[in-house]
Design a protein around this motif. Structure first.
Motif, PDB file in Angstrom:
ATOM      1  N   HIS A 240     -15.219 -80.869  47.580  1.00 23.45           N
ATOM      2  CA  HIS A 240     -14.056 -81.687  47.942  1.00 23.45           C
ATOM      3  C   HIS A 240     -12.947 -81.653  46.899  1.00 23.45           C
ATOM      4  CE1 HIS A 240     -17.517 -83.734  50.049  1.00 23.45           C
ATOM      5  NE2 HIS A 240     -16.704 -83.494  51.055  1.00 23.45           N
ATOM      6  N   GLU A 241     -13.299 -81.358  45.682  1.00 26.79           N
ATOM      7  CA  GLU A 241     -12.325 -81.326  44.587  1.00 26.79           C
ATOM      8  C   GLU A 241     -11.106 -80.467  44.926  1.00 26.79           C
ATOM      9  OE1 GLU A 241     -12.355 -79.322  40.122  1.00 26.79           O
ATOM     10  OE2 GLU A 241     -14.229 -79.971  41.047  1.00 26.79           O
ATOM     11  N   LEU A 242     -11.332 -79.317  45.542  1.00 30.78           N
ATOM     12  CA  LEU A 242     -10.215 -78.411  45.839  1.00 30.78           C
ATOM     13  C   LEU A 242      -9.194 -79.040  46.786  1.00 30.78           C
ATOM     14  CD1 LEU A 242     -12.014 -74.944  46.152  1.00 30.78           C
ATOM     15  CD2 LEU A 242     -10.549 -75.714  44.291  1.00 30.78           C
ATOM     16  N   PRO A 243      -9.563 -79.485  47.988  1.00 28.32           N
ATOM     17  CA  PRO A 243      -8.549 -80.093  48.854  1.00 28.32           C
ATOM     18  C   PRO A 243      -7.980 -81.392  48.293  1.00 28.32           C
ATOM     19  CG  PRO A 243     -10.740 -80.276  49.836  1.00 28.32           C
ATOM     20  CD  PRO A 243     -10.855 -79.338  48.687  1.00 28.32           C
ATOM     21  N   ALA A 257      -0.410 -82.065  55.166  1.00 26.85           N
ATOM     22  CA  ALA A 257      -1.195 -81.693  56.342  1.00 26.85           C
ATOM     23  C   ALA A 257      -1.753 -80.280  56.237  1.00 26.85           C
ATOM     24  CB  ALA A 257      -0.342 -81.838  57.603  1.00 26.85           C
ATOM     25  N   GLN A 258      -1.039 -79.395  55.522  1.00 27.28           N
ATOM     26  CA  GLN A 258      -1.462 -78.004  55.391  1.00 27.28           C
ATOM     27  C   GLN A 258      -2.324 -77.745  54.155  1.00 27.28           C
ATOM     28  OE1 GLN A 258      -1.172 -75.475  57.625  1.00 27.28           O
ATOM     29  NE2 GLN A 258      -0.491 -77.187  58.910  1.00 27.28           N
ATOM     30  N   ALA A 259      -2.367 -78.695  53.230  1.00 32.56           N
ATOM     31  CA  ALA A 259      -3.046 -78.457  51.948  1.00 32.56           C
ATOM     32  C   ALA A 259      -4.519 -78.060  52.090  1.00 32.56           C
ATOM     33  CB  ALA A 259      -2.907 -79.695  51.058  1.00 32.56           C
ATOM     34  N   PRO A 260      -5.320 -78.720  52.937  1.00 35.22           N
ATOM     35  CA  PRO A 260      -6.726 -78.309  53.045  1.00 35.22           C
ATOM     36  C   PRO A 260      -6.908 -76.885  53.539  1.00 35.22           C
ATOM     37  CG  PRO A 260      -6.403 -80.497  53.985  1.00 35.22           C
ATOM     38  CD  PRO A 260      -5.040 -79.924  53.745  1.00 35.22           C
ATOM     39  N   TYR A 261      -5.955 -76.398  54.326  1.00 33.53           N
ATOM     40  CA  TYR A 261      -6.048 -75.021  54.826  1.00 33.53           C
ATOM     41  C   TYR A 261      -5.543 -74.026  53.784  1.00 33.53           C
ATOM     42  CZ  TYR A 261      -6.520 -77.909  58.949  1.00 33.53           C
ATOM     43  OH  TYR A 261      -6.934 -78.881  59.830  1.00 33.53           O
ATOM     44  N   GLN A 262      -4.587 -74.442  52.955  1.00 35.69           N
ATOM     45  CA  GLN A 262      -4.125 -73.581  51.870  1.00 35.69           C
ATOM     46  C   GLN A 262      -5.253 -73.325  50.872  1.00 35.69           C
ATOM     47  OE1 GLN A 262      -1.138 -71.918  51.590  1.00 35.69           O
ATOM     48  NE2 GLN A 262      -2.299 -70.883  49.968  1.00 35.69           N
ATOM     49  N   VAL A 263      -6.072 -74.361  50.635  1.00 34.58           N
ATOM     50  CA  VAL A 263      -7.264 -74.197  49.787  1.00 34.58           C
ATOM     51  C   VAL A 263      -8.112 -73.037  50.293  1.00 34.58           C
ATOM     52  CG1 VAL A 263      -9.480 -75.230  49.193  1.00 34.58           C
ATOM     53  CG2 VAL A 263      -7.404 -76.597  49.031  1.00 34.58           C
ATOM     54  N   LEU A 279     -15.965 -76.740  54.171  1.00 34.03           N
ATOM     55  CA  LEU A 279     -16.356 -78.127  53.926  1.00 34.03           C
ATOM     56  C   LEU A 279     -15.277 -78.991  54.582  1.00 34.03           C
ATOM     57  CD1 LEU A 279     -18.258 -80.153  52.506  1.00 34.03           C
ATOM     58  CD2 LEU A 279     -16.796 -79.933  50.473  1.00 34.03           C
ATOM     59  N   PRO A 280     -15.480 -79.440  55.831  1.00 28.45           N
ATOM     60  CA  PRO A 280     -14.372 -79.979  56.621  1.00 28.45           C
ATOM     61  C   PRO A 280     -14.146 -81.477  56.538  1.00 28.45           C
ATOM     62  CG  PRO A 280     -16.287 -79.692  58.025  1.00 28.45           C
ATOM     63  CD  PRO A 280     -16.701 -79.261  56.640  1.00 28.45           C
ATOM     64  N   ASP A 281     -14.980 -82.220  55.789  1.00 24.17           N
ATOM     65  CA  ASP A 281     -14.972 -83.674  55.934  1.00 24.17           C
ATOM     66  C   ASP A 281     -14.087 -84.428  54.947  1.00 24.17           C
ATOM     67  OD1 ASP A 281     -16.738 -83.089  53.745  1.00 24.17           O
ATOM     68  OD2 ASP A 281     -17.585 -85.094  53.956  1.00 24.17           O
ATOM     69  N   THR A 282     -13.369 -83.737  54.062  1.00 22.53           N
ATOM     70  CA  THR A 282     -12.592 -84.444  53.039  1.00 22.53           C
ATOM     71  C   THR A 282     -11.642 -85.448  53.673  1.00 22.53           C
ATOM     72  OG1 THR A 282     -12.668 -82.410  51.722  1.00 22.53           O
ATOM     73  CG2 THR A 282     -11.189 -84.157  50.970  1.00 22.53           C
ATOM     74  N   TYR A 283     -10.987 -85.052  54.758  1.00 22.91           N
ATOM     75  CA  TYR A 283     -10.068 -85.938  55.476  1.00 22.91           C
ATOM     76  C   TYR A 283     -10.444 -86.071  56.954  1.00 22.91           C
ATOM     77  CZ  TYR A 283      -7.641 -85.020  51.165  1.00 22.91           C
ATOM     78  OH  TYR A 283      -7.338 -84.885  49.820  1.00 22.91           O
ATOM     79  N   VAL A 395      -6.926 -88.492  46.842  1.00 24.34           N
ATOM     80  CA  VAL A 395      -7.512 -89.304  47.920  1.00 24.34           C
ATOM     81  C   VAL A 395      -8.651 -88.518  48.556  1.00 24.34           C
ATOM     82  CG1 VAL A 395      -7.120 -90.326  50.209  1.00 24.34           C
ATOM     83  CG2 VAL A 395      -5.387 -90.562  48.418  1.00 24.34           C
ATOM     84  N   LYS A 396      -9.717 -89.217  48.870  1.00 23.03           N
ATOM     85  CA  LYS A 396     -10.779 -88.666  49.709  1.00 23.03           C
ATOM     86  C   LYS A 396     -11.058 -89.690  50.803  1.00 23.03           C
ATOM     87  CE  LYS A 396     -15.646 -87.235  49.654  1.00 23.03           C
ATOM     88  NZ  LYS A 396     -16.912 -87.301  48.898  1.00 23.03           N
TER      89      LYS A 396
END
Length: 430
Positions: A240-243, A257-263, A279-283, A395-396
């Motif tokens: 989760h650290e990355l997103p 909104a795009q940050a988790p996909y940029q990771v 790892l899809p559950d961060t948000y 935020v998580k």
């Protein structure tokens, strides 16, 4: 076989420092560190220790001087020649030279940065600040030190024979679990227990028990030092650290909104094969998959780490089908608060529908429940998380609101941006 009871009774930390190597850490930390070293090397982050089990008053149990001595020892460590050779030359996930030369040269020269320690309301406030690639490598050692010092404090006044009986009972418990697990056909299980282990020696013993008790059903360990020492696979992908950090760096709601996909786009450039695990559950898992770009559907699989694991897997299966992918060829790694009964249940529900795998953590390497008076060795929920990036809070949200973290105003904003509605709180054990 190490006589753990005798080593504990001798109380000689210079023989048994809690952290004895910079690679006494989880494999995913090194994989992520290389990615961060390449993509975000100058990001300033703050990591903080968070005890989510307030009833365990660590500052009342653990001597501050002893804690500082152990943390200072960690700061004195550097990569040994044999460790560097192993990282440079070993094959991980079928790939040679997983770690690039520029990263290895940096890692070989690394000493972990300074820490800040205070006591407040029966807890330790332990923080680390600096460049992201350096500071992130404090997470696992910090957790290992606090967890083991708590164990040592509880065991300190026990006699040698009392300790021998305690560890005999704990060993019997582990072996009885393995006897149940080896009845599961096609089981694939790895040790994920470094973060909240009872001790290094105990984790090493548990890994040896898995090797003998499960044979080929045991796929490896997340702990790099034990993987090297026992000549087994090092297991891990990303966390989760990355997103969380990428999202904190976003300058607008659209970028957020795009940050988790940029990771994962950056990760895609770095790795292939089994390392392409989402790892899809961060948000929130459901919203993440609903908005995910098509290219993510072709990845190897997902890791389930919060909320109802069965519900999250059903969501993933539906998503793969909608994207034209065959779920039976996709890997699902369950890794949240597992013990034998839950492993058996999830295997029975999803075997044949997906490729089922398990990362077994705290209830493997720290299950001493009921073995000492007052249940003083019961596992508890201790984490060390990135809490800010370039001065902005992280935020998580998680699929379990009991695992959410961050300022209330930012949590509300993230829920709005990621479309997170009502969530079901799950009991938080570890």
């Amino acid at each position: 076989m190490v006589d753990i009871a005798t080593r504990v009774h001798n109380h000689n930390w210079k023989i048994d420092p809690i952290v004895r190597s910079l690679i006494d850490t989880d494999f995913y930390k090194l994989l992520m560190c290389q990615s961060i070293f390449r993509n975000k090397p100058d990001t300033n982050v703050t990591f903080s220790l968070i005890n989510r089990t307030k009833s365990v008053r660590l500052a009342d149990l653990i001597d501050e001087g002893e804690l500082r001595e152990q943390l200072d020892h960690v700061r004195s460590l550097s990569l040994k020649r044999g460790e560097s050779t192993w990282l440079r030359g070993n094959t991980f996930y079928g790939k040679r030279q997983m770690f690039r030369s520029d990263f290895m040269e940096w890692f070989e020269a690394l000493r972990l940065p300074a820490y800040h320690l205070e006591k407040r309301d029966g807890q330790y406030e332990l923080t680390f600040e600096g460049k992201w690639p350096e500071v992130m490598l404090w997470e696992i050692p910090a957790l290992a030190v606090l967890m083991e010092l708590r164990s040592r404090a509880v065991l300190h006044d026990m006699g040698k024979f009392e300790l021998q009986v305690l560890y005999a009972r704990a060993m019997t418990r582990v072996w009885e679990k393995l006897e149940r697990l080896r009845q599961i056909p096609d089981l694939k299980l790895a040790d994920f227990g470094t973060r909240r282990r009872h001790s290094y020696l105990w984790q090493d013993w548990c890994v040896q028990a898995l090797m003998e008790g499960l044979g080929t059903k045991f796929t490896g360990t997340s702990n790099c030092l034990i993987a090297m020492k026992r000549d087994i696979e090092a297991i891990g992908t990303n966390a989760h650290e990355l997103p969380m950090v990428y999202s904190a760096l976003a300058n607008s709601d659209a970028e957020l909104a795009q940050a988790p996909y940029q990771v994962l786009a950056d990760w895609h450039e770095e790795h292939d094969g089994n390392l392409r695990v989402i790892l899809p559950d961060t948000y929130g898992t459901e919203g993440f998959l609903k908005r995910a770009p098509d290219w993510l559907a072709s990845w190897t699989g997902i890791r389930i780490d919060s909320g109802d694991p069965a519900a999250a897997t059903e969501i993933a299966i539906k998503w793969w089908k909608e994207r034209g992918e065959d779920p039976t060829k996709k890997l699902v790694i369950f890794s949240d608060g597992l013990d034998v009964a839950e492993i058996e249940r999830l295997y029975a529900q999803f075997h044949g529908r997906v490729r089922v795998s398990f990362g077994w953590g705290t209830m493997l390497t720290n299950d001493f429940r009921g073995l000492v008076p007052g249940d003083a060795l019961a596992p508890f929920s201790l984490v060390c998380k990135a809490v800010s990036a370039n001065g902005r809070p992280t935020v998580k949200l998680s699929d379990n609101p009991n695992k959410a973290m961050g300022p209330a105003t930012e949590i509300a904003r993230y829920k709005r941006v990621f479309g997170v509605g009502k969530q079901v709180a799950e009991e938080l054990l570890v």
